[in-house]
Scaffold this motif. Sequence first.
Motif: not given
Length: 227
Positions: A150-151, A103-104, A96-98, A129-138
């Motif tokens: 994101g990640t 969670d960063q 459970k990330p602190v 994954q984090t809430s701030s990194e949401r850019l998709p990639a292939t």
Amino acid sequence: MKHIFSLIVLLLGGCAAAEQKLSPVVLYQKDIGLEINGEKFVGVGVPRLASEYQIKIKAKGKIDLLTITSCHREEKFEEPSSGWFSSGKSFTYTYKPVVGIEDQRDCLLDIGASEKIGGRHSWGAIDFQTSSERLPATISCNGSHTSPIGTSICQARAGLRQKIVFKEPVIVIPDTEVCSVMSAADRMEFSFIMAPGECTYYFGTREGKYHKLTTFGYESILIRGGD
């Protein structure tokens, strides 16, 4: 003919009994088995975003010492007889990330399993994954093709060429100077040579969307027995 057959048997038996000696300066492939909230990975992985992760670890040999390390904590578990292990080769860990630390971004979970007698080791790494990194990639990594959001993680032999593609122009920044340089004329399709060890690349758009790619370039693989 009988003597030749006997010689072959002896040679094969000698090969099976030989142990691979590990070098402290060689980067070995991460190959520990992982099941995270129902998703299965080998060596490395990025599970779906959650507030808590049930991580089932399956090592290649008997676990006498297990270490779990993040940017915030280090935990160790010794001897299966302690009752934590469901068997000599497996272990279930609740992570459970602190909040505000684990969670960063830049907080991998590294896993190491060791065996006293056989000397076999297994390693693994998990990014989240984090809430701030949401850019998709292939990503084309070591023969597989995935489309993470994101990640992402890519593990392959150092020196091999890999690729990551975006649907819009991005700027890329590596975390250290030893990481391979990525370049793309259209700033969308990047090919790169896998650097030895661990590297992290940050991609960002003008609108403020981000993607993080972590790479693991290994130099050798471990020989595993049939058990």
